[in-house]
Scaffold this active site. Structure first.
Site, PDB file in Angstrom:
ATOM      1  N   GLU A  30       0.501  -1.523  -0.053  1.00 43.32           N
ATOM      2  CA  GLU A  30       0.086  -0.247   0.393  1.00 43.32           C
ATOM      3  C   GLU A  30       0.874   1.271   0.408  1.00 43.32           C
ATOM      4  OE1 GLU A  30      -0.437   2.439   3.724  1.00 43.32           O
ATOM      5  OE2 GLU A  30      -0.976   0.405   4.474  1.00 43.32           O
ATOM      6  N   LYS A 164      -4.837  -1.703  13.536  1.00 40.41           N
ATOM      7  CA  LYS A 164      -4.058  -0.959  14.653  1.00 40.41           C
ATOM      8  C   LYS A 164      -4.459  -0.719  16.448  1.00 40.41           C
ATOM      9  CE  LYS A 164      -2.976   1.829  10.159  1.00 40.41           C
ATOM     10  NZ  LYS A 164      -3.666   1.236   9.149  1.00 40.41           N
TER      11      LYS A 164
END
Length: 305
Positions: A30, A164
């Site tokens: 990404e 995360k």
């Protein structure tokens, strides 16, 4: 491979095109980690090193981004460096990927957008740092990342260090279960928490070998089960920041975000930057280490497919 209708908007780096045509392993990467996740020059150095790691494992890296309205499946060194210093790039997900293409914009691709573009190009494995998920307080804000829906619909293996740690990991796992997404911890019985090797939550599934991950992906395809897979790969022990220590930093960062009324797509970059400040740079070092670790595993999975 890339649908005929999409080809006018897509540029495939020659090395990536050659590898795909020959059936050799390719790993997507990404680019929001470059545009929004790390400061310069660490973002540039990290991105170059991760590509080298994948090459060293015998696979071809394909960093995905949108540059001037062109979907890039693989970046040249110059394009990658330009992205690392770009001013005001968009943070692209499923909702605004086509907008960036139509309007000639430049942006980093999130997990969701990278999955879309990787699948479009015929790439089955993607390495990232951590996925987006359910934000804390989502019962009021409804802030849930599009990454979760994309994992449910697009058949790409996503290798990350879990969600995360700034997110509500428990609720993120519940949403993934509801969406039918296999969440597989690599060599662990518990879910990692991004900067930390362990969270309080048990991993739904466990595998200890890249070949086993490849077998699971093949079995899902054979059974007609759509969507992707999330591989949760703990950060190396020598690089982790203990979860108890991180919890304090995350709490302070969230309070700052609330006080400054940060919302929407700005929340995650703000929290990461604040935590970088609070940890005196330690969180960035761990972030880089876990991305490199995920790239190694992703390359090995790609070779096993």
């Amino acid at each position: 491979m890339t649908p005929e209708t999409a080809r006018p908007y897509v540029d495939v780096l020659p090395a990536v095109a050659t590898a795909l045509a020959a059936g050799r392993p390719v790993v997507a990467l990404e680019s929001t980690i470059i545009t929004h996740g790390m400061p310069y020059p660490q973002n540039s150095v990290m991105a170059a090193n991760v590509e080298k790691i994948i090459l060293g494992e015998g696979a071809t890296p394909a960093t995905i981004a949108v540059v001037g309205g062109r979907i890039k499946i693989g970046l040249s060194d110059g394009e990658r460096e330009a992205l690392a210093v770009a001013t005001g790039p968009m943070k692209l997900s499923r909702a605004d990927l086509a907008y960036a293409v139509a309007e000639g914009r430049t942006g980093g691709t999130t997990v969701a957008a990278t999955m879309i573009c990787a699948h479009m190009a015929g790439i089955r494995v993607f390495a990232t740092g951590g996925i987006g998920g359910v934000h804390k307080g989502a019962e009021e804000s409804f802030d849930v990342s599009a990454d979760l829906d994309e994992l449910a619909r697009t058949p790409v293996i996503v290798v990350s260090a879990g969600a995360k740690a700034i997110l509500d990991i428990e609720k993120t796992l519940e949403v993934l279960e509801t969406r039918g997404v296999p969440v597989v911890a690599a060599g662990s019985d518990v879910m990692p928490a991004f900067w930390s090797r362990e969270s309080p939550y048990r991993a739904p599934l466990r595998v200890d070998d890249p070949k086993a991950i490849a077998r699971l992906f093949a079995a899902r395809k054979a059974l007609g089960l759509g969507g992707g897979m999330l591989i949760a790969n703990p950060v190396p022990e020598s690089d982790e920041i203990p979860a108890g220590e991180m919890a304090g930093y995350i709490e302070v960062a969230y309070r700052a975000a609330q006080e400054q009324r940060v919302a929407g797509k700005a929340v995650t970059p703000f929290l990461l930057a604040k935590i970088l400040e609070l940890t005196d740079g330690a969180s960035l070092k761990t972030n880089i280490a876990l991305v490199e670790n995920n790239a190694r595993l992703a390359a090995r999975i790609a070779k096993a497919l």
